[in-house]
Design a protein around this motif. Structure first.
Motif, short mmCIF file in Angstrom:
data_model
loop_
_atom_site.label_atom_id
_atom_site.label_comp_id
_atom_site.label_asym_id
_atom_site.label_seq_id
_atom_site.Cartn_x
_atom_site.Cartn_y
_atom_site.Cartn_z
N LEU A 71 -0.37 15.29 -0.60
CA LEU A 71 -1.52 14.79 -0.14
C LEU A 71 -1.84 13.33 -0.72
CD1 LEU A 71 -4.10 17.90 -1.04
CD2 LEU A 71 -3.24 17.16 1.22
N VAL A 72 -1.23 12.89 -1.67
CA VAL A 72 -1.40 11.72 -2.04
C VAL A 72 -0.48 10.58 -1.09
CG1 VAL A 72 -1.19 9.95 -3.90
CG2 VAL A 72 -2.25 12.21 -4.17
N ALA A 73 0.78 11.08 -1.15
CA ALA A 73 1.88 10.04 -0.38
C ALA A 73 1.81 10.70 0.96
CB ALA A 73 3.19 10.53 -1.08
N ARG A 74 1.87 9.62 1.75
CA ARG A 74 1.69 9.84 3.40
C ARG A 74 3.28 10.27 3.63
NH1 ARG A 74 -3.29 9.99 5.45
NH2 ARG A 74 -4.79 8.84 4.17
N ARG A 75 4.18 9.56 3.30
CA ARG A 75 5.72 9.83 3.67
C ARG A 75 6.33 10.20 2.62
NH1 ARG A 75 7.64 5.42 8.03
NH2 ARG A 75 5.75 5.68 9.30
N ARG A 76 7.45 10.93 3.00
CA ARG A 76 8.58 11.36 2.25
C ARG A 76 7.77 12.28 1.22
NH1 ARG A 76 12.58 6.57 0.86
NH2 ARG A 76 12.97 5.96 2.90
N MET A 135 0.75 -1.11 0.01
CA MET A 135 0.15 0.01 -0.09
C MET A 135 0.80 1.19 -0.05
SD MET A 135 -3.22 0.70 0.04
CE MET A 135 -4.24 2.27 0.51
N LYS A 136 1.83 1.29 0.77
CA LYS A 136 2.82 2.34 0.71
C LYS A 136 3.54 2.68 -0.60
CE LYS A 136 4.06 2.03 5.66
NZ LYS A 136 5.04 1.60 6.68
N LEU A 137 3.97 1.62 -1.09
CA LEU A 137 4.61 1.56 -2.51
C LEU A 137 3.50 2.37 -3.51
CD1 LEU A 137 7.11 1.38 -3.85
CD2 LEU A 137 6.66 -0.92 -4.27
N ARG A 138 2.36 1.93 -3.59
CA ARG A 138 1.43 2.32 -4.31
C ARG A 138 1.17 3.68 -3.97
NH1 ARG A 138 -3.72 -1.27 -4.07
NH2 ARG A 138 -2.29 -2.69 -4.86
N ARG A 139 1.08 4.44 -2.71
CA ARG A 139 0.82 5.66 -2.60
C ARG A 139 2.07 6.46 -3.36
NH1 ARG A 139 -2.98 7.73 0.75
NH2 ARG A 139 -4.44 6.37 1.52
N ARG A 140 3.43 5.96 -3.17
CA ARG A 140 4.41 6.62 -3.55
C ARG A 140 4.41 6.83 -4.90
NH1 ARG A 140 8.71 3.68 0.26
NH2 ARG A 140 8.29 4.55 2.30
N ARG A 141 4.26 5.73 -5.57
CA ARG A 141 3.93 5.84 -7.07
C ARG A 141 3.17 6.76 -7.60
NH1 ARG A 141 4.59 -0.63 -8.56
NH2 ARG A 141 6.93 -0.79 -7.95
N LEU A 142 1.84 6.52 -6.97
CA LEU A 142 0.84 7.73 -7.20
C LEU A 142 1.15 9.06 -6.97
CD1 LEU A 142 -2.20 7.42 -8.29
CD2 LEU A 142 -3.02 7.59 -6.01
#
Length: 119
Positions: free
Chosen positions: A54-59, A1-8
Motif C-alpha cells: 500500500l505504501v509503495a506504488r510500484r514494485r 518521491m518514488k524513491l522515498r515511497r520505496r524506502r518507506l
C-alpha cells in the motif's frame, strides 16, 4: 518521491515483519510448529506485505520481499533468544523463509486488488 515511497515501503515491511515474528515467537512459548501441527500463525506474515504494497506504488512484491529479506537475520536472532534449541537450524530457516513467502503473497494480493479496482 518514488524513491522515498520505496524506502518507506521497505522500512514498513521490515518493521512489521519483525513485529509479527516477535509476536509469534512469544506466543509459541518455546516451540516452533512441528509436524502434524498447522502453522496458521504464518498467515499473519501477509500483513507486512500488504502494508508495504500500500505504501509503495510500484514494485510492490519486490519491496515487500526486500523488507522481509532484510528482517530475516533479526528474526533468526529473536528465535534463538526466545526459543529453546530443540529445533535444528534448518527447520528454523525453513520457517523463516516460508514467512518470507507469505509476505510476498501479501504484496501480490495488494497488487491484484489494485489491478482489479483499476479496471
Amino acid at each position: 518521491m518514488k524513491l522515498r515511497r520505496r524506502r518507506l515501503g521497505v522500512i514498513c515491511s521490515f518493521l512489521l515483519f519483525i513485529a509479527v515474528c516477535l509476536s509469534l515467537v512469544v506466543s509459541m512459548k518455546g516451540d516452533l510448529p512441528g509436524s502434524g501441527k498447522p502453522a496458521t500463525g504464518l498467515l499473519f506474515f501477509i500483513l507486512p506485505g500488504i502494508a508495504s504494497g500500500l505504501v509503495a506504488r510500484r514494485r510492490r512484491v519486490v519491496i515487500a520481499l526486500l523488507g522481509a529479506l532484510l528482517a530475516l537475520p533479526f528474526c533468526y536472532v529473536l528465535i534463538h533468544l526466545f526459543l529453546l534449541p530443540s529445533r535444528s537450524v534448518w527447520q528454523e530457516l525453513a520457517w523463516l523463509f516460508s514467512a518470507m513467502f507469505w509476505c510476498g503473497i501479501g504484496g501480490l494480493a495488494c497488487l491484484f486488488v489494485g489491478r482489479v479496482f483499476r479496471h
